[in-house]
Design a protein around this motif. Sequence first.
Motif, short mmCIF file in Angstrom:
data_model
loop_
_atom_site.label_atom_id
_atom_site.label_comp_id
_atom_site.label_asym_id
_atom_site.label_seq_id
_atom_site.Cartn_x
_atom_site.Cartn_y
_atom_site.Cartn_z
N GLN A 111 42.49 107.86 44.54
CA GLN A 111 41.32 107.31 45.21
C GLN A 111 40.01 107.59 44.48
OE1 GLN A 111 42.88 110.07 45.89
NE2 GLN A 111 41.71 111.54 47.11
N PHE A 112 40.02 108.51 43.51
CA PHE A 112 38.75 108.83 42.84
C PHE A 112 38.77 108.47 41.35
CE2 PHE A 112 41.30 112.74 43.24
CZ PHE A 112 41.47 113.08 41.92
N PHE A 113 39.71 107.64 40.95
CA PHE A 113 39.76 107.19 39.56
C PHE A 113 39.02 105.87 39.39
CE2 PHE A 113 43.95 109.59 38.81
CZ PHE A 113 43.26 110.70 38.36
N ASP A 114 38.35 105.73 38.26
CA ASP A 114 37.51 104.54 38.07
C ASP A 114 38.31 103.25 37.97
OD1 ASP A 114 38.53 105.32 35.58
OD2 ASP A 114 36.74 104.71 34.49
N LEU A 115 39.52 103.30 37.39
CA LEU A 115 40.31 102.08 37.32
C LEU A 115 40.73 101.61 38.71
CD1 LEU A 115 42.62 102.53 34.18
CD2 LEU A 115 40.66 101.01 34.46
N SER A 116 40.96 102.55 39.62
CA SER A 116 41.25 102.16 41.00
C SER A 116 40.05 101.44 41.60
CB SER A 116 41.59 103.40 41.84
OG SER A 116 42.84 103.95 41.47
N TRP A 117 38.87 101.96 41.33
CA TRP A 117 37.67 101.33 41.89
C TRP A 117 37.46 99.93 41.30
CZ3 TRP A 117 33.92 106.10 41.18
CH2 TRP A 117 34.36 107.13 42.01
N LEU A 118 37.60 99.82 39.97
CA LEU A 118 37.36 98.52 39.33
C LEU A 118 38.38 97.49 39.78
CD1 LEU A 118 36.47 99.54 35.65
CD2 LEU A 118 34.94 99.13 37.56
N ALA A 119 39.65 97.89 39.81
CA ALA A 119 40.68 96.95 40.25
C ALA A 119 40.56 96.65 41.73
CB ALA A 119 42.07 97.51 39.93
N GLY A 120 40.12 97.65 42.50
CA GLY A 120 39.92 97.43 43.93
C GLY A 120 38.79 96.45 44.22
N ILE A 121 37.73 96.55 43.44
CA ILE A 121 36.62 95.59 43.60
C ILE A 121 37.10 94.18 43.24
CG2 ILE A 121 34.36 94.92 42.72
CD1 ILE A 121 33.80 97.95 42.36
N TYR A 122 37.88 94.09 42.17
CA TYR A 122 38.46 92.79 41.80
C TYR A 122 39.27 92.22 42.97
CZ TYR A 122 41.72 89.45 39.72
OH TYR A 122 42.46 88.32 39.46
N ALA A 123 40.12 93.04 43.55
CA ALA A 123 40.97 92.59 44.64
C ALA A 123 40.14 92.13 45.84
CB ALA A 123 41.92 93.71 45.06
N ARG A 124 39.08 92.86 46.10
CA ARG A 124 38.19 92.49 47.24
C ARG A 124 37.55 91.13 46.98
NH1 ARG A 124 36.02 92.03 51.61
NH2 ARG A 124 34.70 93.54 52.68
N ARG A 125 37.11 90.90 45.76
CA ARG A 125 36.46 89.63 45.42
C ARG A 125 37.45 88.47 45.40
NH1 ARG A 125 31.77 91.03 42.32
NH2 ARG A 125 30.80 92.77 43.45
N ARG A 126 38.71 88.76 45.05
CA ARG A 126 39.71 87.70 44.93
C ARG A 126 40.64 87.61 46.15
NH1 ARG A 126 36.78 87.12 40.92
NH2 ARG A 126 37.52 86.71 38.77
N ASN A 127 40.35 88.43 47.15
CA ASN A 127 41.16 88.44 48.38
C ASN A 127 42.64 88.76 48.10
OD1 ASN A 127 39.04 87.73 50.23
ND2 ASN A 127 39.14 85.65 49.39
N VAL A 128 42.85 89.75 47.24
CA VAL A 128 44.21 90.21 46.92
C VAL A 128 44.47 91.50 47.71
CG1 VAL A 128 45.75 91.03 45.10
CG2 VAL A 128 44.07 89.23 44.60
N PRO A 129 45.58 91.59 48.44
CA PRO A 129 45.86 92.82 49.20
C PRO A 129 46.08 94.02 48.29
CG PRO A 129 47.73 91.29 49.29
CD PRO A 129 46.60 90.56 48.64
N VAL A 130 45.63 95.17 48.76
CA VAL A 130 45.66 96.40 47.97
C VAL A 130 46.36 97.52 48.73
CG1 VAL A 130 44.23 98.27 47.03
CG2 VAL A 130 43.60 95.91 46.62
N LEU A 131 47.27 98.20 48.05
CA LEU A 131 47.90 99.41 48.54
C LEU A 131 47.39 100.56 47.67
CD1 LEU A 131 50.08 100.05 50.73
CD2 LEU A 131 51.77 99.99 48.89
N LEU A 132 46.91 101.63 48.29
CA LEU A 132 46.34 102.76 47.56
C LEU A 132 47.11 104.03 47.91
CD1 LEU A 132 44.20 104.38 45.94
CD2 LEU A 132 42.78 104.36 47.99
N THR A 133 47.73 104.64 46.90
CA THR A 133 48.45 105.89 47.11
C THR A 133 47.52 107.07 46.83
OG1 THR A 133 50.59 104.93 46.54
CG2 THR A 133 50.41 107.32 46.39
N ILE A 134 47.43 107.98 47.78
CA ILE A 134 46.61 109.19 47.64
C ILE A 134 47.50 110.29 47.08
CG2 ILE A 134 45.17 110.87 48.84
CD1 ILE A 134 44.01 108.07 48.95
#
Length: 398
Positions: free
Chosen positions: A105-128
């Motif tokens: 949850q605190f890695f930058d690639l997670s944030w960048l890919a998560g923002i991409y998913a939000r903009r493209r309406n792609v569902p995201v699963l995040l493992t803590i």
Amino acid sequence: MRIAVVNNFFPPRVGGSAHMSASLAAQFVAAGHEVLAVTAAYADAPAEEERDGYRVVRLPAVKMPQVGLSIDFDMSFASLRPGNWRRLWKLLDEFKPDAIHLHGQFFDLSWLAGIYARRRNVPVLLTIHTLLISDNKLYGGVFRLLDAVLVKPILRYLRPRYVILDKLGVDYCVERYGTSDANSEYFPIAVDTGHFAKPVTKDVRAEHEIGDAPLIVSLGHVIPLRNRLPLIEALPAILAVHPGVRVIVVGRVYHDAFLKRAAELGVSDALVVTGAVPKADVPAYFAAADIVTHDLNGGCGTASLEAMLSGTATIASVTEDNYPGIELRNGENVLLVRPDDSEAVARTVIELLDDPERRALIAQRESEMVRANFGLDVVAEEHLRTFEKMVSEADVLR
């Protein structure tokens, strides 16, 4: 489905998060899905490769300095290199993922890919995987602040579905990020059972001249959160009863307080410290051991579960309700001690060394318990069911 797997940590980097993300990716491919793995550059690993039927892309990254924090791995961040945001989004646009699996949850690639998913309406699963906690009050306060002012707002924007691995993680995520049953899945750590069905690669006892002496193996990176101090402080009592005991600590040493404490207690001669070893050699260390101890500061991670799977008696420090839906029974299918309790460690080790038959029986039950609940095939199937549900719900909303 097309599934993008994103994790700053990925093989050949060793560690639980790296191996779990790679193993799940391979299992998704084996189930007939397409996978793209995106990670940060590491050592001399190639910028791009094919691995287990899927493509791995490593983006240029900046290695961060180690400053003594409780999660002090050699971390690399890709967002600090110009152009990586565009590189990542281009990769994902070309791949056209149906779902994205973020790790950490605190890695930058997670944030960048998560923002991409939000903009493209792609569902995201995040493992803590790792919790921002520390016994040091100063560091603990800094981590709590980072969670409150940085991580939580980003997660609120990303709106992922969470995968939480154990009860400690559940309690942490509820408190820090406001998670609930409505947006969370409780899947345990995945353990690759096939990896431990292969012949061992080496004779560890011969290599380290241990012979038939009682052997304790403690495998995993040495960091403040897993500092090995309970084991070291238990050694004088253990050696008083079993003077021939040897301890092999396997893993990169980021925090050497255990070595200093061993010298103070006069038990350094009982220690062998190997540094990091290839993943292929891990089963050989477990096979050589009479007992495995790794998670003695609180927790039961990948290394401990792999040791249990391998059929070696393994001690960890969690509660019996640590994994939602999985029944742990101390002294029957698991061996548990309170965190940071060196007296309990000494007592448990001595009892196990005194009673080989009981040790073998518990080891067998541990192995059966892990195989049934933590096997890679079992956990991957749960992930895939969740992906399919998320993708179906996203299609309805489009």
